[in-house]
Enzyme design. Structure first.
Site, PDB file in Angstrom:
ATOM      1  N   GLY A 208      49.247  24.966  35.623  1.00 38.18           N
ATOM      2  CA  GLY A 208      49.624  26.414  34.953  1.00 38.18           C
ATOM      3  C   GLY A 208      48.874  27.346  35.669  1.00 38.18           C
ATOM      4  O   GLY A 208      48.781  28.432  35.166  1.00 38.18           O
ATOM      5  N   LYS A 226      42.031  43.621  42.395  1.00 38.61           N
ATOM      6  CA  LYS A 226      40.650  44.227  41.609  1.00 38.61           C
ATOM      7  C   LYS A 226      39.400  44.308  42.331  1.00 38.61           C
ATOM      8  O   LYS A 226      38.748  45.337  41.463  1.00 38.61           O
ATOM      9  CB  LYS A 226      39.896  42.411  40.718  1.00 38.61           C
ATOM     10  CG  LYS A 226      41.223  41.873  39.740  1.00 38.61           C
ATOM     11  CD  LYS A 226      40.672  40.268  39.640  1.00 38.61           C
ATOM     12  CE  LYS A 226      41.946  40.119  38.225  1.00 38.61           C
ATOM     13  NZ  LYS A 226      41.544  38.424  38.801  1.00 38.61           N
TER      14      LYS A 226
END
Ligand SMILES: NC(=O)c1ccc[n+]([C@@H]2O[C@H](COP(=O)([O-])OP(=O)(O)OC[C@H]3O[C@@H](n4cnc5c(N)ncnc54)[C@H](OP(=O)(O)O)[C@@H]3O)[C@@H](O)[C@H]2O)c1
Length: 338
Positions: A208, A226
């Site tokens: 995941g 970012k």
């Protein structure tokens, strides 16, 4: 403090849960009493000026995938975030819809509308900032509202405020960081276990850590977002993602890893701002402070006169990122209380 929450996925739900669980502590320690009056997802909106029953909203979303369980009085299927932001009184809009890097939508319209309506805004969605951060800061200033986005970089690790507030008085000469947990997990696994990129990616997907379409992470785009946000906020640049030279990790091979190892190095996906901004796989010494493993993030500020200062922490996660929204709410509350 009345809050409209736009986006009720991993981060939105964790935020609502924190507000519910920590209500007493937030009030006692910070005088903060957040009341979620609106929640909007892709299907519709829940509205209650008296405050939404958070436990019920979470139970409904988790069992039915919508907010229908709140009942006909509160649930408005098909009602959009823009309508709710315009119609419902609140002090803060929290934006947590998916990151989109072509036009920054739907987040960009949510943010602009909220600011024009005089709402303070907290955004965890990197898309609008990667595309239009200088314009958004100007719009917030023009409308005299606060615009906070701590969770966009570092998840719960306070990268932006650390650099802005704790490094005051120092000159920041450059910023380098490992800002994407998925890529770092894959490269760490390739390096430690000698596995190929495709196997490391499959493992990341199984756990995941990576999406079915991993392009955003392993293509270097998340790191670039970012970097843009950090550089604009900390160094005062006016960049967008178009100004970043981006190379992802898809071309990194087992052979590259072995060659690096032979020199006492590791290959990492590094975002860097010095004269220009770039994202690319680079070799760094194993002893370098940026050499973090797994899904961790690390960011180094090369400062004068203090030298290199590195911050390490979990770069993502619903709960972690929700904690950054709480930090931003506390700051908004403090500013109002002055
Ligand atoms: N997860 C993290 O660890 C993390 C960390 C830092 C930053 N972020 C950023 O935070 C944002 C949210 O992440 P997440 O993990 O919570 O995503 P997510 O689980 O995919 O949730 C996104 C939510 O946005 C809703 N949404 C989509 N389009 C919408 C629209 N037009 N109007 C209103 N709601 C809409 C979705 O509705 P439905 O539920 O109906 O589909 C869903 O509830 C993203 O931009 C992400 O990059 C995430």
């Amino acid at each position: 403090m009345r809050v409209i929450l736009v986006g009720f996925g991993a981060v939105g739900q964790s935020f609502a849960e924190l507000v519910d669980q920590e209500a007493r502590k937030l009030e006692l320690d910070y005088g903060l009493r957040p009341k979620i009056v609106g929640i909007v997802d892709h299907h519709g909106a829940a509205i209650s000026p008296e405050g939404i029953d958070i436990k019920k909203a979470l139970a409904s979303k988790r069992s039915m995938k919508t907010l229908e369980g709140l009942g006909a009085g509160a649930y408005h299927p098909g009602k959009s975030a823009l309508e709710v932001i315009k119609e419902l009184e609140c002090e803060v809009v929290v934006e947590s819809t998916p990151t989109e890097l072509k036009k920054g939508e739907p987040g960009l319209s949510h943010l602009k509308t909220a600011m024009k309506e005089g709402r303070n805004v907290i955004c965890v969605n990197k898309g609008p900032l990667a595309i239009a951060m200088p314009a958004l800061i100007e719009l917030a200033h023009h409308n005299q509202v606060m615009f906070k986005f701590s969770g966009t970089v570092g998840g719960g690790t306070p990268v932006l405020d650390f650099a802005k507030k704790c490094l005051e008085g120092s000159k920041i000469r450059s910023i380098s960081g490992i800002l994407n947990g998925t890529s770092n997990f894959i490269l760490s696994k390739m390096s430690a276990e000698g596995v190929a990129m495709k196997d490391a990616l499959a493992e990341a997907q199984k756990l995941g850590y990576a999406e079915a379409d991993p392009t955003y992470d392993i293509g270097g785009f998340d790191t670039a977002c970012k970097l843009v946000i950090t550089s604009n906020y900390v160094l005062g640049t006016s960049m967008s993602i178009k100004d970043v030279d981006i190379t992802g990790i898809t071309g990194v091979t087992k052979k590259d890893m072995d060659v690096a190892k032979g020199k006492g190095n590791v290959v990492k996906l590094i975002g860097r701002v010095e004269k220009g901004a770039s994202v690319s796989p680079l070799e760094i010494p194993v002893t370098h402070p940026l050499n973090v493993s797994g899904t961790f993030n690390a960011i180094s500020f090369d400062t004068y006169p203090a030298g290199e200062i590195t911050l390490v922490g979990k770069g993502a996660g619903g709960k972690e990122t929700a904690s950054s929204i709480i930090r931003d709410l506390i700051e908004i509350r403090r500013t109002f209380a002055r």
